[in-house]
Design a protein around this motif. Structure first.
Motif, PDB file in Angstrom:
ATOM      1  N   ASN A  38       1.532  -8.344  -6.470  1.00 56.32           N
ATOM      2  CA  ASN A  38       1.806  -7.695  -5.192  1.00 56.32           C
ATOM      3  C   ASN A  38       3.310  -7.700  -4.905  1.00 56.32           C
ATOM      4  O   ASN A  38       3.863  -6.699  -4.427  1.00 56.32           O
ATOM      5  CB  ASN A  38       1.039  -8.411  -4.080  1.00 56.32           C
ATOM      6  CG  ASN A  38       0.991  -7.637  -2.785  1.00 56.32           C
ATOM      7  OD1 ASN A  38       0.443  -6.551  -2.730  1.00 56.32           O
ATOM      8  ND2 ASN A  38       1.574  -8.211  -1.741  1.00 56.32           N
ATOM      9  N   ALA A  39       3.978  -8.811  -5.201  1.00 50.46           N
ATOM     10  CA  ALA A  39       5.436  -8.887  -5.000  1.00 50.46           C
ATOM     11  C   ALA A  39       6.147  -7.877  -5.896  1.00 50.46           C
ATOM     12  O   ALA A  39       7.060  -7.173  -5.441  1.00 50.46           O
ATOM     13  CB  ALA A  39       5.938 -10.301  -5.281  1.00 50.46           C
ATOM     14  N   PHE A  40       5.743  -7.796  -7.147  1.00 47.78           N
ATOM     15  CA  PHE A  40       6.348  -6.806  -8.039  1.00 47.78           C
ATOM     16  C   PHE A  40       6.140  -5.390  -7.513  1.00 47.78           C
ATOM     17  O   PHE A  40       7.022  -4.532  -7.635  1.00 47.78           O
ATOM     18  CB  PHE A  40       5.781  -6.916  -9.456  1.00 47.78           C
ATOM     19  CG  PHE A  40       6.260  -8.108 -10.226  1.00 47.78           C
ATOM     20  CD1 PHE A  40       7.593  -8.508 -10.204  1.00 47.78           C
ATOM     21  CD2 PHE A  40       5.373  -8.846 -10.992  1.00 47.78           C
ATOM     22  CE1 PHE A  40       8.038  -9.604 -10.925  1.00 47.78           C
ATOM     23  CE2 PHE A  40       5.807  -9.949 -11.722  1.00 47.78           C
ATOM     24  CZ  PHE A  40       7.139 -10.319 -11.689  1.00 47.78           C
ATOM     25  N   ASP A  41       4.971  -5.141  -6.923  1.00 52.55           N
ATOM     26  CA  ASP A  41       4.686  -3.807  -6.385  1.00 52.55           C
ATOM     27  C   ASP A  41       5.592  -3.439  -5.213  1.00 52.55           C
ATOM     28  O   ASP A  41       5.767  -2.258  -4.914  1.00 52.55           O
ATOM     29  CB  ASP A  41       3.222  -3.707  -5.948  1.00 52.55           C
ATOM     30  CG  ASP A  41       2.262  -3.667  -7.119  1.00 52.55           C
ATOM     31  OD1 ASP A  41       2.714  -3.447  -8.267  1.00 52.55           O
ATOM     32  OD2 ASP A  41       1.049  -3.870  -6.896  1.00 52.55           O
ATOM     33  N   MET A  42       6.175  -4.435  -4.566  1.00 53.37           N
ATOM     34  CA  MET A  42       7.100  -4.185  -3.447  1.00 53.37           C
ATOM     35  C   MET A  42       8.476  -3.739  -3.922  1.00 53.37           C
ATOM     36  O   MET A  42       9.223  -3.121  -3.172  1.00 53.37           O
ATOM     37  CB  MET A  42       7.289  -5.455  -2.600  1.00 53.37           C
ATOM     38  CG  MET A  42       6.160  -5.790  -1.680  1.00 53.37           C
ATOM     39  SD  MET A  42       5.974  -4.644  -0.304  1.00 53.37           S
ATOM     40  CE  MET A  42       7.504  -4.852   0.589  1.00 53.37           C
ATOM     41  N   LEU A  43       8.834  -4.063  -5.157  1.00 51.94           N
ATOM     42  CA  LEU A  43      10.204  -3.871  -5.623  1.00 51.94           C
ATOM     43  C   LEU A  43      10.466  -2.452  -6.099  1.00 51.94           C
ATOM     44  O   LEU A  43       9.613  -1.815  -6.708  1.00 51.94           O
ATOM     45  CB  LEU A  43      10.504  -4.837  -6.772  1.00 51.94           C
ATOM     46  CG  LEU A  43      10.344  -6.319  -6.468  1.00 51.94           C
ATOM     47  CD1 LEU A  43      10.627  -7.139  -7.714  1.00 51.94           C
ATOM     48  CD2 LEU A  43      11.239  -6.737  -5.318  1.00 51.94           C
TER      49      LEU A  43
ATOM     50  N   ASP B 290       0.809  -1.221   0.000  1.00 52.54           N
ATOM     51  CA  ASP B 290       0.000   0.000   0.000  1.00 52.54           C
ATOM     52  C   ASP B 290       0.844   1.274   0.000  1.00 52.54           C
ATOM     53  O   ASP B 290       0.355   2.348   0.301  1.00 52.54           O
ATOM     54  CB  ASP B 290      -0.952  -0.004   1.196  1.00 52.54           C
ATOM     55  CG  ASP B 290      -0.236  -0.128   2.537  1.00 52.54           C
ATOM     56  OD1 ASP B 290       0.998   0.053   2.589  1.00 52.54           O
ATOM     57  OD2 ASP B 290      -0.915  -0.410   3.540  1.00 52.54           O
ATOM     58  N   GLY B 291       2.115   1.146  -0.323  1.00 55.98           N
ATOM     59  CA  GLY B 291       2.953   2.337  -0.441  1.00 55.98           C
ATOM     60  C   GLY B 291       3.771   2.692   0.776  1.00 55.98           C
ATOM     61  O   GLY B 291       4.537   3.660   0.743  1.00 55.98           O
ATOM     62  N   ARG B 292       3.621   1.929   1.858  1.00 58.66           N
ATOM     63  CA  ARG B 292       4.439   2.191   3.051  1.00 58.66           C
ATOM     64  C   ARG B 292       5.909   1.943   2.742  1.00 58.66           C
ATOM     65  O   ARG B 292       6.233   1.180   1.845  1.00 58.66           O
ATOM     66  CB  ARG B 292       4.036   1.238   4.185  1.00 58.66           C
ATOM     67  CG  ARG B 292       2.719   1.534   4.837  1.00 58.66           C
ATOM     68  CD  ARG B 292       2.402   0.462   5.867  1.00 58.66           C
ATOM     69  NE  ARG B 292       1.840  -0.695   5.148  1.00 58.66           N
ATOM     70  CZ  ARG B 292       1.793  -1.921   5.640  1.00 58.66           C
ATOM     71  NH1 ARG B 292       2.297  -2.184   6.830  1.00 58.66           N
ATOM     72  NH2 ARG B 292       1.246  -2.894   4.952  1.00 58.66           N
ATOM     73  N   PRO B 293       6.799   2.525   3.535  1.00 63.17           N
ATOM     74  CA  PRO B 293       8.216   2.184   3.396  1.00 63.17           C
ATOM     75  C   PRO B 293       8.433   0.705   3.718  1.00 63.17           C
ATOM     76  O   PRO B 293       7.707   0.113   4.527  1.00 63.17           O
ATOM     77  CB  PRO B 293       8.908   3.068   4.442  1.00 63.17           C
ATOM     78  CG  PRO B 293       7.943   4.171   4.731  1.00 63.17           C
ATOM     79  CD  PRO B 293       6.570   3.587   4.514  1.00 63.17           C
ATOM     80  N   LEU B 294       9.435   0.110   3.086  1.00 61.26           N
ATOM     81  CA  LEU B 294       9.704  -1.320   3.224  1.00 61.26           C
ATOM     82  C   LEU B 294       9.798  -1.763   4.682  1.00 61.26           C
ATOM     83  O   LEU B 294       9.272  -2.815   5.052  1.00 61.26           O
ATOM     84  CB  LEU B 294      10.997  -1.681   2.477  1.00 61.26           C
ATOM     85  CG  LEU B 294      11.433  -3.142   2.542  1.00 61.26           C
ATOM     86  CD1 LEU B 294      10.387  -4.066   1.938  1.00 61.26           C
ATOM     87  CD2 LEU B 294      12.770  -3.321   1.841  1.00 61.26           C
ATOM     88  N   GLU B 295      10.430  -0.972   5.522  1.00 62.09           N
ATOM     89  CA  GLU B 295      10.636  -1.378   6.916  1.00 62.09           C
ATOM     90  C   GLU B 295       9.332  -1.469   7.717  1.00 62.09           C
ATOM     91  O   GLU B 295       9.320  -2.013   8.823  1.00 62.09           O
ATOM     92  CB  GLU B 295      11.637  -0.450   7.618  1.00 62.09           C
ATOM     93  CG  GLU B 295      11.243   0.996   7.697  1.00 62.09           C
ATOM     94  CD  GLU B 295      11.649   1.822   6.466  1.00 62.09           C
ATOM     95  OE1 GLU B 295      11.378   3.032   6.482  1.00 62.09           O
ATOM     96  OE2 GLU B 295      12.203   1.265   5.499  1.00 62.09           O
ATOM     97  N   GLN B 296       8.229  -0.991   7.158  1.00 60.58           N
ATOM     98  CA  GLN B 296       6.946  -1.081   7.856  1.00 60.58           C
ATOM     99  C   GLN B 296       6.162  -2.352   7.493  1.00 60.58           C
ATOM    100  O   GLN B 296       5.079  -2.572   8.019  1.00 60.58           O
ATOM    101  CB  GLN B 296       6.103   0.159   7.572  1.00 60.58           C
ATOM    102  CG  GLN B 296       6.686   1.416   8.199  1.00 60.58           C
ATOM    103  CD  GLN B 296       5.840   2.642   7.940  1.00 60.58           C
ATOM    104  OE1 GLN B 296       4.676   2.558   7.553  1.00 60.58           O
ATOM    105  NE2 GLN B 296       6.425   3.805   8.163  1.00 60.58           N
TER     106      GLN B 296
ATOM    107  N   ASP C 138       8.708 -11.287   6.384  1.00 56.49           N
ATOM    108  CA  ASP C 138       8.655 -12.054   5.138  1.00 56.49           C
ATOM    109  C   ASP C 138       8.650 -11.152   3.914  1.00 56.49           C
ATOM    110  O   ASP C 138       9.314 -11.451   2.910  1.00 56.49           O
ATOM    111  CB  ASP C 138       7.425 -12.964   5.109  1.00 56.49           C
ATOM    112  CG  ASP C 138       7.653 -14.288   5.808  1.00 56.49           C
ATOM    113  OD1 ASP C 138       8.777 -14.541   6.286  1.00 56.49           O
ATOM    114  OD2 ASP C 138       6.697 -15.085   5.873  1.00 56.49           O
ATOM    115  N   MET C 139       7.915 -10.072   3.962  1.00 52.76           N
ATOM    116  CA  MET C 139       7.881  -9.160   2.815  1.00 52.76           C
ATOM    117  C   MET C 139       9.247  -8.503   2.612  1.00 52.76           C
ATOM    118  O   MET C 139       9.698  -8.335   1.477  1.00 52.76           O
ATOM    119  CB  MET C 139       6.785  -8.110   2.991  1.00 52.76           C
ATOM    120  CG  MET C 139       5.378  -8.674   2.978  1.00 52.76           C
ATOM    121  SD  MET C 139       4.944  -9.582   1.469  1.00 52.76           S
ATOM    122  CE  MET C 139       4.638  -8.238   0.342  1.00 52.76           C
TER     123      MET C 139
END
Length: 187
Positions: A90-95, A49-55, A59-60
């Motif tokens: 969703n995984a691609f959206d994390m990168l 949802d656009g949060r910074p990775l550390e949030q 696993d994510m």
């Protein structure tokens, strides 16, 4: 070369069976691939949802690190309802947009009808093009009729296409070594 095998679904076993065949053919090449498998079923996924990775959960964060650390990818995906699984998107959206830049990617997909192969062309390849990945032109699409009751590939044409995909993937890997992964633009 560190190759990340991505089993881009949380259910089913055909995508994993195809990855097994790809791994076998990669080992036959004699190239020194270091293969790591990422089975999405083993991860606790959260909606991006656009949060910074550390949030995001551990696993994510681990999923993102594995993508970033890999030199190349084999992405295996089922086709559901004429689309890639939401968990893969969703995984691609994390990168980060540069995570897969100029890294080789080969695609294997499985679907219930022969027409679903177009999902690779119309959805998956444009996403990988956005990342500026080096997508090999010869993806392999499988259909339920290509497998036996134990989900082993029984179609010799599919096996031959997988061997050819691995051969081309190796050449893309060689090409990738000479490409600077630094960006020249600000995108």
């Amino acid at each position: 070369m560190k190759v990340l095998f991505v089993d881009g679904t949380i259910i089913g076993s055909k995508t994993g069976a195809v990855l097994d065949a790809v791994e076998k053919y990669m080992k036959e090449t004699g190239n020194e691939y270091v293969i790591e498998r990422m089975n999405f079923a083993n991860y606790d996924h959260q909606f991006v949802d656009g949060r910074p990775l550390e949030q995001y959960n551990e696993d994510m964060q681990k999923l993102v690190r594995k993508f970033e650390e890999a030199d190349a990818y084999i992405i295996s995906t089922p086709i559901f309802q004429g689309s890639i699984p939401g968990v893969l998107k969703n995984a691609f959206d994390m990168l980060h947009p540069h995570a897969m830049r100029y890294k080789p990617v080969s695609i294997v997909a499985n679907g219930g009808t022969y027409q679903h192969h177009l999902v690779v062309e119309n959805q998956l390849k444009p996403i990988l093009d956005y990342f500026r990945s080096l997508v090999t032109p010869n993806y392999v699409y499988t259909h339920y009729g290509h497998f036996d009751e134990n989900n082993r590939i029984i179609d010799e044409d599919v096996n031959n296409r997988l061997r050819e995909m691995v051969r081309v993937f190796g050449r893309y890997g060689e090409m990738s070594k000479d490409l600077c992964k630094d960006t020249l633009d600000n995108d």
